[in-house]
Design an enzyme around this catalytic site. Structure first.
Site, short mmCIF file in Angstrom:
data_model
loop_
_atom_site.label_atom_id
_atom_site.label_comp_id
_atom_site.label_asym_id
_atom_site.label_seq_id
_atom_site.Cartn_x
_atom_site.Cartn_y
_atom_site.Cartn_z
N GLU A 187 -2.17 -1.40 -5.62
CA GLU A 187 -3.42 -0.81 -6.04
C GLU A 187 -3.20 0.10 -7.24
O GLU A 187 -2.15 0.73 -7.34
CB GLU A 187 -3.99 -0.01 -4.87
CG GLU A 187 -5.41 0.45 -5.05
CD GLU A 187 -5.95 1.08 -3.78
OE1 GLU A 187 -7.15 1.30 -3.70
OE2 GLU A 187 -5.15 1.37 -2.86
N ASP A 212 0.84 -1.19 0.00
CA ASP A 212 0.00 0.00 0.00
C ASP A 212 0.88 1.24 0.00
O ASP A 212 1.88 1.28 0.71
CB ASP A 212 -0.91 -0.01 1.23
CG ASP A 212 -1.96 1.08 1.18
OD1 ASP A 212 -2.64 1.20 0.14
OD2 ASP A 212 -2.10 1.83 2.17
N ASP A 237 -3.66 1.58 7.06
CA ASP A 237 -2.81 1.22 5.91
C ASP A 237 -2.47 -0.26 5.86
O ASP A 237 -2.42 -0.87 4.79
CB ASP A 237 -1.53 2.05 5.94
CG ASP A 237 -1.83 3.54 5.81
OD1 ASP A 237 -2.82 3.88 5.13
OD2 ASP A 237 -1.09 4.36 6.39
#
Ligand SMILES: [Zn+2]
Length: 321
Positions: free
Chosen positions: A213, A129, A304
């Site tokens: 992502e 992330d 996160d």
């Protein structure tokens, strides 16, 4: 002339592809082409330059461009593989007026052995992330902070940008501030790239599947209001975007080199709001919320880390499907 070099180790098959990516992804300069504003570059094939390796420092040496009498004054950022002859090189000048020499050598890279989850035949996967609080967060809770230097640079950048707005359009002073900003941008991307390089090398060594992502369209900061806040939010978004772009660029080519799988999860996947334990999707959260408790199962999540776990699981699900 300040010159630094970058080495691309790459099997011939992927040369052109990676080469293009390398330059496109290197820094976030405006896409608009304008004289003197964008990168100028020149490419030299084998006959266009002379290479003499330094026997005292293998992998470095003298490069003399065609039609020039003196070799380039190069500050080597990395040595080439010793004994290899460069096949192509490219000289670029960035907006900050710095020159770069990128040297291309042919080298076959052997894929690394497959990494499994210990004691199983499951490929080891990692969810990555990218954030503002930490630069990168892994699903096992490991966090990599933004280099402290970057925070200082970011503050300086904000100051310069305010200054720029006060200068008269087209004035000499405005041009000067603009050049300062460009140099600072260049410095920032160097620091970030170095840090991410260490990180992505490690991630690729230790994992078989890397999941990240898709942040190609910024969505994070749309809630901020007020002029000052908007500018800050814009800057923050730019920082996250730049880190993500560089991270993805490096993971792409390293995964390709070493036989790893990269999964980019759709940006509509609710990685932040979804509970990684029970999969209940909660309401939207402001960027300032660092921890939250799941209404479904009561687990307290680090924002996160939970997102990174969700990414890893979603990546594995997509692979299996
Ligand atoms: Zn839950």
């Amino acid at each position: 002339m300040v010159v630094s070099s970058t080495v691309l180790q790459q099997s011939l098959r992927h040369l052109d592809q990676a080469y293009g990516r390398f330059f496109r992804g290197e820094a976030r300069y405006p896409r608009r082409k304008k004289k003197g504003r964008s990168r100028d570059s020149a490419t030299y094939v084998r006959t266009g330059f002379k290479w003499v390796e330094d026997p005292g420092r293998p992998g470095t040496g003298l490069i003399t461009l065609a039609k020039q009498s003196e070799p380039l004054d190069i500050k080597w950022s990395r040595a080439l593989p010793a004994g290899k002859v460069p096949v192509r090189l490219s000289v670029t000048r960035d907006r900050a007026g710095r020159y770069f020499v990128s040297v291309l050598v042919e080298e076959r890279i052997a894929p690394l052995p497959v990494v499994f989850v210990p004691g199983t035949r499951e490929p080891k996967a990692v969810g990555v992330d990218v954030g503002l609080a930490s630069l990168v967060i892994l699903d096992d809770g490991t966090k990599f902070d933004h280099p402290r230097l970057l925070k200082r640079y970011a503050e300086k950048l904000a100051r310069l940008q305010r200054e720029l707005h006060r200068k008269v359009r087209g004035s000499k002073n405005r041009q000067k501030v603009r050049e300062k900003i460009a140099r600072l941008y260049a410095l920032i991307s160097d620091v970030r790239r170095d840090m991410l390089n260490q990180l992505t090398t490690r991630l690729v060594r230790e994992n078989q599947v890397l999941v990240v992502e898709d942040l190609s369209v910024g969505t994070l900061m749309s809630a901020a209001r007020g002029k000052g806040r908007r500018r800050k939010a814009k800057l923050n978004q730019a920082i996250v975007d730049a880190s993500w772009g560089e991270l993805l660029r490096q993971m792409r080519y390293k995964c390709e080199w070493y036989g790893r799988t990269l999964v980019v999860v759709d940006r509509f996947f609710p990685s932040t709001r979804r509970c990684s334990a029970c999969h209940v999707v909660g309401p939207r959260m402001d960027v300032s919320v660092r921890q939250w408790t799941c209404a479904g199962c009561g687990i307290l999540h680090d924002r996160d880390v939970n997102a990174a776990v969700n990414l890893r699981d979603e990546g594995l699900r997509l692979l299996a499907a």
